[in-house]
Design an enzyme around this catalytic site. Structure first.
Site, PDB file in Angstrom:
ATOM      1  N   GLU A  50       3.229   3.211   5.454  1.00 25.15           N
ATOM      2  CA  GLU A  50       2.436   3.095   4.218  1.00 25.15           C
ATOM      3  C   GLU A  50       3.319   3.316   2.990  1.00 25.15           C
ATOM      4  O   GLU A  50       3.026   4.163   2.141  1.00 25.15           O
ATOM      5  CB  GLU A  50       1.272   4.082   4.217  1.00 25.15           C
ATOM      6  CG  GLU A  50       0.237   3.809   5.290  1.00 25.15           C
ATOM      7  CD  GLU A  50      -0.983   4.707   5.171  1.00 25.15           C
ATOM      8  OE1 GLU A  50      -1.020   5.553   4.256  1.00 25.15           O
ATOM      9  OE2 GLU A  50      -1.908   4.559   5.984  1.00 25.15           O
ATOM     10  N   GLU A 247      -3.097   0.342  11.822  1.00 26.02           N
ATOM     11  CA  GLU A 247      -4.268   1.213  11.705  1.00 26.02           C
ATOM     12  C   GLU A 247      -5.455   0.400  11.216  1.00 26.02           C
ATOM     13  O   GLU A 247      -5.328  -0.398  10.294  1.00 26.02           O
ATOM     14  CB  GLU A 247      -4.037   2.345  10.706  1.00 26.02           C
ATOM     15  CG  GLU A 247      -3.071   3.418  11.136  1.00 26.02           C
ATOM     16  CD  GLU A 247      -3.002   4.531  10.090  1.00 26.02           C
ATOM     17  OE1 GLU A 247      -4.021   4.775   9.386  1.00 26.02           O
ATOM     18  OE2 GLU A 247      -1.936   5.149   9.963  1.00 26.02           O
TER      19      GLU A 247
END
Length: 358
Positions: A50, A247
């Site tokens: 991320e 995810e």
């Protein structure tokens, strides 16, 4: 895995801002140890997890480690939201490129793995059909995706970022540009949300604040899912790179009784996996999908308040008893190609079977 290798950056956050070359060398040395020790077991490496949200949260908002910012009302002792966000993002890309180059030169031929970079993905759509909102939506995409994805694919930042951020945005040298370009064998995507975008005009002379969000110049409201849109955008805009969805999942309140029959999570996963399938059929080079998460765990920002797990964990139990939720049974059936579990009728049958077995 290096999925959480960003921890090395937290321990040298000041170097990340002021001495990118030192941070890069430390990061690469750490990666070298990981490649050497675990490379025979790991075939897919994610150097930065991320990258965009790690940078915004840690250096613009200050609500995640290392907690740096300069925004009014924020509890940050140190930081400069106007500049650090971009400096850190720049050095993350250089650190990734350095680790990637090391892996490809020293380990890839022997270990046969791949190395990538992951981003938190929000699907942006204009809130109206106005030209301003359409332009704002593209600007949002450029800032959230293009900020790191365009250098990884094409070697430089989006024009919209360079124009808006100006001298606060670091510049790649020609050598750095070539090193970053093509340094990811795949792009990892973390995706939960879509957002409706409205153009806003920021008056810097009145606010006196410049940060990532004021540079972005949009406001957005969370709305329903759009996984297919994310994958289609990446395909069209960034030359259809290989994508792994690292995810995706549904947050629910920690209530053990309600958690067991998590029908809402099943409906969410059914819809998202269906969207991935549509994108693949439309040409997206999406190669993998991972549910977040296998079991309930500590979430960085919400702690134990919300859970994403297919298995519940009783945190009041000294043995942390784990129990499969309805979604675990559904997902097992899905992986076994028992497609009768899909759809409302299938879910109702699954609920009945689940209640009987319980």
């Amino acid at each position: 895995m290096l999925h959480y290798i960003t921890s090395i950056i937290l321990s040298i956050s000041r170097m990340t801002m002021e001495d990118g070359s030192t941070a890069k060398s430390y990061f690469t040395a750490y990666a070298d140890v990981c490649f050497k020790e675990f490379g025979s077991y790991v075939k897919f490496w994610t150097t930065i997890n991320e990258g965009n949200i790690f940078t915004i949260g840690g250096y613009n908002d200050g609500n995640s480690p290392p907690g740096r910012c300069s925004l009014p009302g924020k509890n940050c002792l140190l930081g400069n939201s106007s500049t650090e966000t971009y400096i850190v993002g720049h050095n993350l890309l250089l650190a990734h490129a350095s680790a990637s180059r090391l892996y490809k030169q020293k380990y890839k031929d022997i270990q046969g793995g791949s190395i990538g970079f992951s981003l938190f993905a929000i699907h942006f759509t204009p809130s109206t059909s106005s030209k301003d909102d359409e332009i704002a939506t593209q600007r949002a995409n450029d800032f959230f995706f293009g900020w790191m994805l365009k250098p990884l694919i094409y070697g430089d930042y989006p024009d919209a970022m360079r124009k808006t951020v100006g001298s606060r945005l670091p510049v790649f040298s020609e050598e750095e540009s070539e090193q970053v370009k093509g340094s990811s064998d795949f792009i990892g995507i973390i995706q939960y949300l879509t957002a409706s975008v409205t153009n806003i005009v920021t008056n810097y002379s009145q606010s006196g604040i410049t940060d990532f969000y004021s540079d972005l110049g949009v406001s957005y409201v969370v709305s329903p899912w759009a996984m297919e849109g994310i994958l289609e955008y990446i395909k069209q805009r960034y030359d259809n790179p290989p994508v792994y969805i690292l995810e995706n999942g549904k947050a629910m309140k920690q209530d053990l009784e309600l958690q067991q029959k998590d029908t809402a999570r099943i409906e969410y996963l059914d819809a998202y996996i269906g969207a991935v399938l549509k994108a693949i059929r439309n040409g997206s080079d999406t190669r993998g999908y991972f549910v977040w998460s296998f079991m309930d765990l500590y979430e960085l920002l919400s702690g134990y308040e919300n859970s994403y797990g297919l298995y519940s964990v009783n945190f009041s139990d000294p043995y942390l008893k784990r129990s499969p939720k309805l979604s675990a049974h559904w997902y097992f059936g899905f992986l076994k190609s028992k497609t009768s579990f899909l759809g409302s009728q299938g879910i109702m049958q699954l609920q009945s079977n689940f209640s009987s077995s319980s």
